[in-house]
Design a protein around this motif. Sequence first.
Motif, PDB file in Angstrom:
ATOM      1  N   PHE A 156      -1.122   2.228   5.781  1.00 30.61           N
ATOM      2  CA  PHE A 156      -2.557   1.979   5.636  1.00 30.61           C
ATOM      3  C   PHE A 156      -3.102   1.349   6.913  1.00 30.61           C
ATOM      4  N   ARG A 157      -4.294   1.781   7.284  1.00 32.05           N
ATOM      5  CA  ARG A 157      -4.902   1.251   8.508  1.00 32.05           C
ATOM      6  C   ARG A 157      -5.264  -0.214   8.298  1.00 32.05           C
ATOM      7  N   CYS A 158      -4.674  -1.064   9.140  1.00 33.58           N
ATOM      8  CA  CYS A 158      -4.789  -2.503   8.906  1.00 33.58           C
ATOM      9  C   CYS A 158      -6.220  -3.010   9.026  1.00 33.58           C
ATOM     10  N   TYR A 177       2.669  -9.312   1.774  1.00 28.42           N
ATOM     11  CA  TYR A 177       1.838  -8.109   1.865  1.00 28.42           C
ATOM     12  C   TYR A 177       2.502  -7.090   2.794  1.00 28.42           C
ATOM     13  N   ASP A 178       2.562  -5.833   2.325  1.00 28.67           N
ATOM     14  CA  ASP A 178       3.133  -4.739   3.123  1.00 28.67           C
ATOM     15  C   ASP A 178       2.044  -3.688   3.320  1.00 28.67           C
ATOM     16  N   ASN A 179       1.653  -3.517   4.551  1.00 24.71           N
ATOM     17  CA  ASN A 179       0.539  -2.607   4.852  1.00 24.71           C
ATOM     18  C   ASN A 179       0.939  -1.139   4.769  1.00 24.71           C
ATOM     19  N   ASP A 222      -3.261   3.955  -1.106  1.00 18.56           N
ATOM     20  CA  ASP A 222      -4.157   3.890   0.053  1.00 18.56           C
ATOM     21  C   ASP A 222      -5.002   5.168   0.163  1.00 18.56           C
ATOM     22  N   ASP A 266      -6.045  -9.298  10.517  1.00 17.25           N
ATOM     23  CA  ASP A 266      -5.600  -8.614   9.301  1.00 17.25           C
ATOM     24  C   ASP A 266      -4.432  -7.668   9.563  1.00 17.25           C
ATOM     25  N   CYS A 267      -4.284  -7.194  10.789  1.00 14.57           N
ATOM     26  CA  CYS A 267      -3.164  -6.318  11.113  1.00 14.57           C
ATOM     27  C   CYS A 267      -1.842  -7.076  11.173  1.00 14.57           C
ATOM     28  N   VAL A 291      -8.336  -3.767   5.856  1.00 19.34           N
ATOM     29  CA  VAL A 291      -7.974  -4.867   4.954  1.00 19.34           C
ATOM     30  C   VAL A 291      -8.820  -6.084   5.298  1.00 19.34           C
ATOM     31  N   GLU A 295       0.856  -9.204   7.379  1.00 19.69           N
ATOM     32  CA  GLU A 295       2.084  -8.795   6.714  1.00 19.69           C
ATOM     33  C   GLU A 295       3.317  -9.443   7.341  1.00 19.69           C
ATOM     34  N   MET A 349       0.853  -1.181   0.000  1.00 21.47           N
ATOM     35  CA  MET A 349       0.000   0.000   0.000  1.00 21.47           C
ATOM     36  C   MET A 349       0.894   1.237   0.000  1.00 21.47           C
TER      37      MET A 349
END
Length: 610
Positions: free
Chosen positions: A489-491, A484-486, A455, A504-505, A494, A508, A372
Amino acid sequence: MNKTVNINLANILFHIDENAFNKMRRYLESVRRSFANTPGSDEILADIEARIAELFGEKLQDPRQVITSKEVDEVITIMGQPEDYMVDEDIFEDEPPFKSEAKRKRVKKLYRDTEMKYVAGVSSGLAHYVGIDPLWVRLLWILLTIGSGGGFILLYGLLWILIPEATTTSEKLDMRGEDINISNIERKVKEGFEDVANRVKGVDYDEVGNKVKNSGKTFFDTLGNIVMFFFKIIGKFIGIILVITGAATIIGLLIGLITVIIAGSAHIPGVDFYHVIDSSNMPVWLVSLLGFFAIAIPFFFLLYLGLKILVTNLKSIGNIAKFSLLGLWLISVIMLIVFGVRQAAAHSYESSVTDKYELAVEDSSIPVNIAMVSSTTNNRGNIHMGDMMLTHDENGNEVLVSKDIRLSIKRSKDSIFHLEVRKQADGSSFNNAMETAKRIDYGYTIDGNQILLNDYLTTEKENRFQDQEARVTLFIPEGVVLNYDNGDFRCWKVGAANDRDIDDCNIEDYTWMMGADGELKCQECPERRIDEEDDDERNKIRINEEGIDININDQDGESFKMKIDEDGVRIKAQDNDEERVDINIDADGNSIKIKAKDGDSSMTKSITKD
């Protein structure tokens, strides 16, 4: 050139030219002669002079202005000539009083009638003002006081403070709405003398003497003075609070209004943001002005009420000013309601459009990186409203940037990467909302085996804030391994189903592979924890890197627990929380401890390997 004379009427100094002075002196002398043998003539003359002084004061714009014959003639016309009333009253004793149809009755003024009072004369004064018997007003006070639990007593005290007492003959005539001329002044004074004479005739002097000896005041007079003292203190305190509150609010609103107008002229960013959220096309200065009037006018009347409480003889602002302010307040409130309705109507419909893309990833046989990417604009100095921000792009143009993005990762139905972007916005109609949604810009980049997703979304400033948002869905083919690299972006925005129920947080932190069932399969997670539970959560089996934990319970309260880990094996059997069997075997198998219990009998056995 006329000579000027200074005269004193009712203890008020006036400047009058010589001709006007002679005319006024002859008029007063004729009035004095006409009442020479009339009871109470001194009081009648004093009231007439007070009324003449009042009329002169109304006609003069400046205290230094000189009274001329014109003003004297006008006053004499209002008061009337003495010979108009020098008739034998007995002739008309049985005749009804004559009333001229063409003559319009004076407007009544509100005073307290202390001649007909029980406590302070408020009820009798209100009765004169509305034209009913004081008895009905007093009964209404009693009912309202009982119904409000005594709250109307405070209102009575407030009226006691605010309503002046009718003391002079002119004020008593004003209270009844009668003309203040020689005839009515004479009649009112005579009524007062007749009333006093009737009371004197009916007095029991012995009883009065005893009352004078016992007390110089009635009970209600004494009680009234005490109550009045406390009400005055409370009233003054309330007046001070009202004045401070009203003045502070009006001054604050005025400063705010001036600030908004100046800021709008100078295009200060904070005011510019108003145009982004405004859907009514109403200028900011007009909305601010309407808001000022809608709030400031009620507080002005609070300020005026406080001044009326504090200043006994405060001059009224007049009915024209009162009704003008009331009309301006109503117009402002109605215009603000219209503004609010138009604002709400601009968000009454919601629509969306969906854009679909095929993503050309370089080599799907090796891990694909999904990341993101945040906006490169500098957030400092920008105007924010929730997820929306007014900022500048790389070219210096004003744009709206929103962080209202949601990302979902799902399985593709074929071997191709797909990206689906659903853009959504509000509008005054479905078509308007759809057109606004179409003008949303959402970007992404493919760089080898990297999929870079923004994002944020952007839209032109002219599109205004219409709750723009985007729902992004990334479809990944089955069997593709991904990281996946957040980023920033607010996890929690996702959504990605996985076989380990990892939040989901935290996805990654691991490498994943898209499974046939649409779930991400963790490639490097610790051994899966098996957690099997029946509907009533009585039986649990857990297998993880630490060992095996078995817990079995039945409906009769019997339980079986076994735990195998690096320390050995432990087995327990219980019946209704009472331990029956406890077996401990160490990890080397060199020591076994057994405890058993059956009713009152128990056994403990330890076995050690030689």
